[in-house]
Design a protein around this motif. Structure first.
Motif, PDB file in Angstrom:
ATOM      1  N   HIS A  28       0.834  -1.203   0.000  1.00  0.00           N
ATOM      2  CA  HIS A  28       0.000   0.000   0.000  1.00  0.00           C
ATOM      3  C   HIS A  28       0.871   1.258   0.000  1.00  0.00           C
ATOM      4  N   MET A  29       1.903   1.254   0.826  1.00  0.00           N
ATOM      5  CA  MET A  29       2.755   2.442   0.938  1.00  0.00           C
ATOM      6  C   MET A  29       3.510   2.708  -0.367  1.00  0.00           C
ATOM      7  N   ALA A  30       3.830   1.655  -1.088  1.00  0.00           N
ATOM      8  CA  ALA A  30       4.510   1.825  -2.376  1.00  0.00           C
ATOM      9  C   ALA A  30       3.540   2.303  -3.458  1.00  0.00           C
ATOM     10  N   LYS A  31       2.304   1.878  -3.402  1.00  0.00           N
ATOM     11  CA  LYS A  31       1.329   2.155  -4.464  1.00  0.00           C
ATOM     12  C   LYS A  31       0.662   3.524  -4.340  1.00  0.00           C
ATOM     13  N   LEU A  32       0.450   4.002  -3.140  1.00  0.00           N
ATOM     14  CA  LEU A  32      -0.316   5.236  -2.959  1.00  0.00           C
ATOM     15  C   LEU A  32       0.302   6.480  -3.615  1.00  0.00           C
ATOM     16  N   PRO A  33       1.613   6.709  -3.532  1.00  0.00           N
ATOM     17  CA  PRO A  33       2.161   7.889  -4.230  1.00  0.00           C
ATOM     18  C   PRO A  33       1.939   7.833  -5.747  1.00  0.00           C
ATOM     19  N   GLU A  34       2.024   6.646  -6.321  1.00  0.00           N
ATOM     20  CA  GLU A  34       1.779   6.478  -7.749  1.00  0.00           C
ATOM     21  C   GLU A  34       0.318   6.778  -8.087  1.00  0.00           C
ATOM     22  N   LEU A  35      -0.604   6.311  -7.251  1.00  0.00           N
ATOM     23  CA  LEU A  35      -2.024   6.593  -7.484  1.00  0.00           C
ATOM     24  C   LEU A  35      -2.297   8.096  -7.382  1.00  0.00           C
ATOM     25  N   HIS A  36      -1.660   8.745  -6.434  1.00  0.00           N
ATOM     26  CA  HIS A  36      -1.834  10.188  -6.277  1.00  0.00           C
ATOM     27  C   HIS A  36      -1.334  10.914  -7.526  1.00  0.00           C
ATOM     28  N   ARG A  37      -0.189  10.521  -8.032  1.00  0.00           N
ATOM     29  CA  ARG A  37       0.373  11.134  -9.236  1.00  0.00           C
ATOM     30  C   ARG A  37      -0.561  10.938 -10.438  1.00  0.00           C
ATOM     31  N   LEU A  38      -1.080   9.720 -10.598  1.00  0.00           N
ATOM     32  CA  LEU A  38      -1.996   9.439 -11.710  1.00  0.00           C
ATOM     33  C   LEU A  38      -3.289  10.248 -11.581  1.00  0.00           C
ATOM     34  N   SER A 127      -3.440   6.169 -19.056  1.00  0.00           N
ATOM     35  CA  SER A 127      -3.184   6.533 -17.654  1.00  0.00           C
ATOM     36  C   SER A 127      -4.458   6.420 -16.819  1.00  0.00           C
ATOM     37  N   TRP A 128      -5.569   6.848 -17.399  1.00  0.00           N
ATOM     38  CA  TRP A 128      -6.852   6.789 -16.699  1.00  0.00           C
ATOM     39  C   TRP A 128      -7.244   5.332 -16.469  1.00  0.00           C
ATOM     40  N   LEU A 129      -7.100   4.504 -17.492  1.00  0.00           N
ATOM     41  CA  LEU A 129      -7.401   3.073 -17.357  1.00  0.00           C
ATOM     42  C   LEU A 129      -6.510   2.419 -16.301  1.00  0.00           C
ATOM     43  N   ARG A 130      -5.229   2.752 -16.345  1.00  0.00           N
ATOM     44  CA  ARG A 130      -4.282   2.201 -15.367  1.00  0.00           C
ATOM     45  C   ARG A 130      -4.640   2.656 -13.955  1.00  0.00           C
ATOM     46  N   PHE A 131      -4.984   3.924 -13.812  1.00  0.00           N
ATOM     47  CA  PHE A 131      -5.369   4.467 -12.510  1.00  0.00           C
ATOM     48  C   PHE A 131      -6.543   3.690 -11.927  1.00  0.00           C
ATOM     49  N   TYR A 132      -7.582   3.468 -12.703  1.00  0.00           N
ATOM     50  CA  TYR A 132      -8.746   2.730 -12.215  1.00  0.00           C
ATOM     51  C   TYR A 132      -8.382   1.281 -11.891  1.00  0.00           C
ATOM     52  N   ARG A 133      -7.574   0.660 -12.733  1.00  0.00           N
ATOM     53  CA  ARG A 133      -7.157  -0.724 -12.503  1.00  0.00           C
ATOM     54  C   ARG A 133      -6.352  -0.832 -11.200  1.00  0.00           C
ATOM     55  N   GLU A 134      -5.408   0.078 -11.016  1.00  0.00           N
ATOM     56  CA  GLU A 134      -4.568   0.067  -9.811  1.00  0.00           C
ATOM     57  C   GLU A 134      -5.381   0.421  -8.563  1.00  0.00           C
ATOM     58  N   LEU A 135      -6.302   1.357  -8.693  1.00  0.00           N
ATOM     59  CA  LEU A 135      -7.144   1.754  -7.569  1.00  0.00           C
ATOM     60  C   LEU A 135      -8.060   0.605  -7.150  1.00  0.00           C
ATOM     61  N   LYS A 136      -8.603  -0.096  -8.131  1.00  0.00           N
ATOM     62  CA  LYS A 136      -9.448  -1.256  -7.838  1.00  0.00           C
ATOM     63  C   LYS A 136      -8.628  -2.339  -7.127  1.00  0.00           C
ATOM     64  N   ALA A 137      -7.399  -2.562  -7.564  1.00  0.00           N
ATOM     65  CA  ALA A 137      -6.526  -3.550  -6.919  1.00  0.00           C
ATOM     66  C   ALA A 137      -6.216  -3.143  -5.480  1.00  0.00           C
ATOM     67  N   LEU A 138      -5.961  -1.845  -5.252  1.00  0.00           N
ATOM     68  CA  LEU A 138      -5.716  -1.367  -3.886  1.00  0.00           C
ATOM     69  C   LEU A 138      -6.948  -1.590  -3.020  1.00  0.00           C
ATOM     70  N   ASP A 139      -8.112  -1.272  -3.546  1.00  0.00           N
ATOM     71  CA  ASP A 139      -9.374  -1.477  -2.823  1.00  0.00           C
ATOM     72  C   ASP A 139      -9.494  -2.951  -2.417  1.00  0.00           C
ATOM     73  N   HIS A 140      -9.250  -3.832  -3.360  1.00  0.00           N
ATOM     74  CA  HIS A 140      -9.369  -5.271  -3.090  1.00  0.00           C
ATOM     75  C   HIS A 140      -8.361  -5.715  -2.015  1.00  0.00           C
ATOM     76  N   ARG A 141      -7.108  -5.315  -2.161  1.00  0.00           N
ATOM     77  CA  ARG A 141      -6.071  -5.740  -1.214  1.00  0.00           C
ATOM     78  C   ARG A 141      -6.286  -5.135   0.174  1.00  0.00           C
ATOM     79  N   LEU A 142      -6.691  -3.880   0.232  1.00  0.00           N
ATOM     80  CA  LEU A 142      -6.941  -3.260   1.528  1.00  0.00           C
ATOM     81  C   LEU A 142      -8.156  -3.902   2.198  1.00  0.00           C
ATOM     82  N   SER A 143      -9.164  -4.231   1.433  1.00  0.00           N
ATOM     83  CA  SER A 143     -10.340  -4.929   1.988  1.00  0.00           C
ATOM     84  C   SER A 143      -9.956  -6.311   2.504  1.00  0.00           C
ATOM     85  N   GLU A 144      -9.094  -7.023   1.771  1.00  0.00           N
ATOM     86  CA  GLU A 144      -8.587  -8.319   2.249  1.00  0.00           C
ATOM     87  C   GLU A 144      -7.847  -8.160   3.564  1.00  0.00           C
ATOM     88  N   GLN A 145      -6.989  -7.151   3.631  1.00  0.00           N
ATOM     89  CA  GLN A 145      -6.202  -6.934   4.845  1.00  0.00           C
ATOM     90  C   GLN A 145      -7.102  -6.620   6.034  1.00  0.00           C
TER      91      GLN A 145
END
Length: 159
Positions: A28-38, A127-145
């Motif tokens: 999560h800590m590695a992914k969030l700055p990238e999501l913010h940039r996107l 970039s928009w497609l990637r942002f949504y894909r990555e955001l959805k993955a973060l949502d899934h992983r954070l919900s699992e955690q």
């Protein structure tokens, strides 16, 4: 030879802590700055497009802030106290962590709502497609955690 894996819910506490700290939290800590940039890029480049979720950059920044603070507190005051199945310390703030999990779930719900459940319009750029894909993955992983902590790990330390 037995090829069956132990279900994650049945792992010993130290193995579960390792998955949470090194897998989920670090990811999560590695992914969030990238999501913010996107998010910033999409809002800037496509600001005239009515399908751009207005305020998405701020929503990501808020999630990043909430999650960073939560992870720091949880690691220091909860997870470290659970190593090697130590008996629970009465002042371990498990209830506070669960309240923070609820706040994080609300923030994820807001992001799902803002993005139409991570469905980008046909006009979306890569970039928009990637942002949504990555955001959805973060949502899934954070919900699992949150499930692993709330429903598997924390009950081991509550009486």
């Amino acid at each position: 030879m037995n090829d069956q894996q132990t279900p994650i819910e049945e792992l010993d506490t130290d193995a579960l802590l390792e998955i949470i700290l090194r897998g989920y939290d670090a990811g999560h800590m590695a992914k969030l700055p990238e999501l913010h940039r996107l998010a910033r890029k999409i809002e800037a480049v496509h600001r005239a497009n009515p399908k751009v979720p207005k305020g998405i950059t701020l929503a990501i920044k808020n999630l990043q802030h909430t999650l960073t603070d939560h992870i720091e507190r949880e690691d220091a005051y909860v997870l470290k106290r659970m190593e090697h199945d130590q008996p629970p310390n009465p002042d371990t703030p498990i209830a506070q962590m669960n309240e923070e999990h609820s706040i994080l779930k609300k923030q994820l719900g807001k992001l799902r709502q803002m993005t139409g459940n991570y469905r980008a319009p046909e006009s979306a750029c890569r970039s928009w497609l990637r942002f949504y894909r990555e955001l959805k993955a973060l949502d899934h992983r954070l919900s699992e955690q949150i499930y692993l902590e709330r429903d598997v790990l924390f009950p081991r330390f509550q009486f």
